[in-house]
Design a protein around this motif. Structure first.
Motif, mmCIF file in Angstrom:
data_model
loop_
_atom_site.group_PDB
_atom_site.id
_atom_site.type_symbol
_atom_site.label_atom_id
_atom_site.label_comp_id
_atom_site.label_asym_id
_atom_site.label_seq_id
_atom_site.Cartn_x
_atom_site.Cartn_y
_atom_site.Cartn_z
ATOM 1 N N ALA A 1 -5.635 -5.558 3.732
ATOM 2 C CA ALA A 1 -4.809 -4.381 3.433
ATOM 3 C C ALA A 1 -5.759 -3.195 3.290
ATOM 4 C CB ALA A 1 -3.996 -4.588 2.166
ATOM 5 N N SER B 1 -5.424 -0.585 0.175
ATOM 6 C CA SER B 1 -5.821 -1.115 -1.129
ATOM 7 C C SER B 1 -7.297 -1.492 -1.154
ATOM 8 C CB SER B 1 -4.956 -2.326 -1.495
ATOM 9 O OG SER B 1 -5.129 -3.368 -0.568
ATOM 10 N N ASN C 1 0.038 -0.792 -2.716
ATOM 11 C CA ASN C 1 0.792 -1.661 -1.806
ATOM 12 C C ASN C 1 2.236 -1.884 -2.225
ATOM 13 O OD1 ASN C 1 -1.199 -2.024 0.045
ATOM 14 N ND2 ASN C 1 -1.825 -4.044 -0.660
ATOM 15 N N PHE D 1 5.240 -2.428 0.197
ATOM 16 C CA PHE D 1 5.567 -3.706 0.816
ATOM 17 C C PHE D 1 6.712 -4.408 0.096
ATOM 18 C CE2 PHE D 1 1.412 -2.983 2.653
ATOM 19 C CZ PHE D 1 1.611 -3.377 3.965
ATOM 20 N N THR E 1 2.089 -6.144 8.226
ATOM 21 C CA THR E 1 1.502 -4.849 7.895
ATOM 22 C C THR E 1 2.533 -3.756 8.169
ATOM 23 O OG1 THR E 1 0.639 -4.478 10.123
ATOM 24 C CG2 THR E 1 -0.768 -5.711 8.590
#
Length: 232
Positions: A38, A41, A66, A69, A96
């Motif tokens: 990621a 992050s 994140n 998500f 993603t």
């Protein structure tokens, strides 16, 4: 996914370089690339790790970055609930921003669980998107880690990833409501840019959802159905 893989690769390359030049060991950089997967992050957590911040601060920062998500997974839930838990968990790791956007653009609605051919087609589409994205991110990241001293950060290759996201966003703005939501989200995110932990992203999402819910007209009742009290 292939046309936008170049932007993802450039972003991954610069993330690998940035991790090494921040002071992490090669082992730590490789482990973070493979386990976290990621970019946002990772870039947010690396300075905190180097500075010796408490673990809870690092985890909280990565979680806030994140949080978008959570929205993605809520949308994908109807597509994946027929799968066993381990496959849903694996899908969460591999999904993603770009693979989510491209998948939902191609398959805007989930299908009934008894429609096996279409279910297989959707699963294959998401798996292909995720596989291309994973390779386009991880391989260049490992190359960036290995060649950190030969790739200067001032090249700015990471901006190619932003351009890829921008291109996809513009291609999806196919209706007035989507244009409004994009404009509201962008304006709110910029206005809240000073918030810590990149919480301005969540502000943008919340503002866009709230405005679109207010503007969206309720669906009209089906004229073909009998009204209450009328004979069928």
């Amino acid at each position: 996914m292939a046309p936008i893989a170049a932007g993802t690769a450039a972003w991954g390359l610069m993330t690998g370089v940035a991790m090494v030049k921040s002071g992490l060991s090669v082992f730590e950089c490789v482990l973070m690339t493979l386990v976290v997967f990621a970019g946002s992050s990772q870039l947010a957590a690396v300075p905190l790790i180097v500075a010796g911040a408490p673990m809870w601060v690092i985890l909280a920062t990565a979680a806030c970055v994140n949080l978008r998500f959570v929205v993605f997974s809520a949308h994908l839930r109807p597509y994946m609930m027929h799968q066993p838990l381990w496959r849903r968990m694996a899908g969460g790791y591999f999904t993603t921003d770009l693979s989510y956007v491209m998948f939902t653009a191609r398959h805007p609605k989930p299908v009934p669980p008894d429609d096996l051919p279409t279910l297989r087609a959707q699963e294959a589409s998401l798996a292909g998107n995720c596989a291309v994205t994973w390779v386009a991110w991880v391989v260049p990241s490992l190359i960036g880690i290995a060649m950190a001293n030969a790739v200067p950060l001032h090249w700015g290759l990471g901006f190619a990833g932003i351009l890829a996201l921008l291109g996809i966003t513009l291609s999806l703005a196919s209706s007035r409501m989507r244009l409004i939501s994009a404009g509201v989200a962008g304006a709110a995110a910029v206005a809240a840019f000073a918030l810590p932990l990149k919480l301005n992203i969540l502000v943008g999402i919340a503002a866009a959802v709230a405005v679109c819910l207010m503007l969206e007209k309720p669906a009209k009742p089906d004229a073909g159905l009998p009204k209450s009290g009328e004979a069928a």
